[in-house]
Design a protein around this motif. Sequence first.
Motif, PDB file in Angstrom:
ATOM      1  N   ASP A 170      -1.490   3.230   9.250  1.00 10.74           N
ATOM      2  CA  ASP A 170      -0.882   4.513   8.906  1.00 10.74           C
ATOM      3  C   ASP A 170      -0.203   4.499   7.540  1.00 10.74           C
ATOM      4  O   ASP A 170       0.808   5.171   7.335  1.00 10.74           O
ATOM      5  N   TYR A 171      -0.751   3.741   6.593  1.00 13.86           N
ATOM      6  CA  TYR A 171      -0.105   3.640   5.280  1.00 13.86           C
ATOM      7  C   TYR A 171      -0.099   4.971   4.533  1.00 13.86           C
ATOM      8  O   TYR A 171       0.845   5.278   3.801  1.00 13.86           O
TER       9      TYR A 171
ATOM     10  N   LYS B  22       0.833  -1.210   0.000  1.00 15.18           N
ATOM     11  CA  LYS B  22       0.000   0.000   0.000  1.00 15.18           C
ATOM     12  C   LYS B  22       0.864   1.256   0.000  1.00 15.18           C
ATOM     13  O   LYS B  22       0.635   2.194  -0.772  1.00 15.18           O
ATOM     14  N   VAL B  23       1.858   1.271   0.874  1.00 18.22           N
ATOM     15  CA  VAL B  23       2.723   2.448   1.015  1.00 18.22           C
ATOM     16  C   VAL B  23       3.443   2.749  -0.296  1.00 18.22           C
ATOM     17  O   VAL B  23       3.403   3.879  -0.798  1.00 18.22           O
ATOM     18  N   TYR B  24       4.084   1.741  -0.864  1.00 21.26           N
ATOM     19  CA  TYR B  24       4.870   1.984  -2.071  1.00 21.26           C
ATOM     20  C   TYR B  24       3.996   2.140  -3.307  1.00 21.26           C
ATOM     21  O   TYR B  24       4.408   2.783  -4.286  1.00 21.26           O
TER      22      TYR B  24
ATOM     23  N   ILE C 227       8.706   1.687   8.218  1.00 16.62           N
ATOM     24  CA  ILE C 227       7.692   1.020   7.402  1.00 16.62           C
ATOM     25  C   ILE C 227       7.914  -0.487   7.404  1.00 16.62           C
ATOM     26  O   ILE C 227       6.971  -1.272   7.514  1.00 16.62           O
TER      27      ILE C 227
ATOM     28  N   ALA D 279       2.644   7.051   6.150  1.00 11.20           N
ATOM     29  CA  ALA D 279       3.948   6.481   5.803  1.00 11.20           C
ATOM     30  C   ALA D 279       4.346   6.858   4.379  1.00 11.20           C
ATOM     31  O   ALA D 279       5.498   7.214   4.110  1.00 11.20           O
ATOM     32  N   ALA D 280       3.385   6.786   3.453  1.00 11.81           N
ATOM     33  CA  ALA D 280       3.671   7.142   2.061  1.00 11.81           C
ATOM     34  C   ALA D 280       4.047   8.618   1.933  1.00 11.81           C
ATOM     35  O   ALA D 280       4.992   8.972   1.219  1.00 11.81           O
TER      36      ALA D 280
END
Length: 244
Positions: free
Chosen positions: A215-216, A36-38, A202, A219-220
């Motif tokens: 907290d994605y 999700k983050v990346y 992360i 974090a992104a």
Amino acid sequence: MNTNFNGPMEAGIQQPNVDQFNAFSDKSVRLTFIRKVYGILSIQLTITMAFVIGFTLSDEVKGFAVRNSWMLFVALGFSLVSLITLACCGVHRTYPSNLICLGIFTLAESVTIGFSTVFKNAEIVLYAVIITAVIVISLTLFAFQTKVDFTVFNGILFVCLLVLMLFGILLIFIRGKTMMLIYSALGALLFSAYLVVDTQMIVGGNHRNQFSPEDYILAAITLYIDIINIFIYVLQLLDVLSKD
């Protein structure tokens, strides 16, 4: 223009609690979080790169930017407000408000970065993009592989960020090529260190500080700010070096 929001965002981050460790103990939860983050980060960087290309290569866009310089200040305002809303108001965990604020922040930042490249030589911008990409990929791989926990240095990095900001204010009154070179190099170095720390937050695992699975969005954005600042400082460094 630099967006040095990392320190305040991370000042209140996350000592891992029992529930957080339990959530990340499931490998699928961790991998989903990382994807999700990346995934979000990739979309953000793609949008920003499109703006950078437009502002750098298109004479029409450059002319529009010169005639409408007020848009830079509007973009900065939207960027700051949306970031504060996401980071400090808990909106980053509320759907769809988090995606709306994320979109506003990304577009506003992209416009801001576009304005920072509009008067730069296209070749210098290209070199800055390449150097930033190499730095980001290398440090990301390093952060994933190393057994050293760099998240314990979060407080030290925040102090360094404050010093860098004071250095930037000083440059308003004291101009000089050497000063700008030092400032740009230190800025790129500092946010490179932040990139390692934020990547480990992360990845999770045994690191002292880490993001929770919810907290994605935050974090992104944190990684995005790191990368954008590395790019800006590298661009400044190359621009100063190109002037005799």
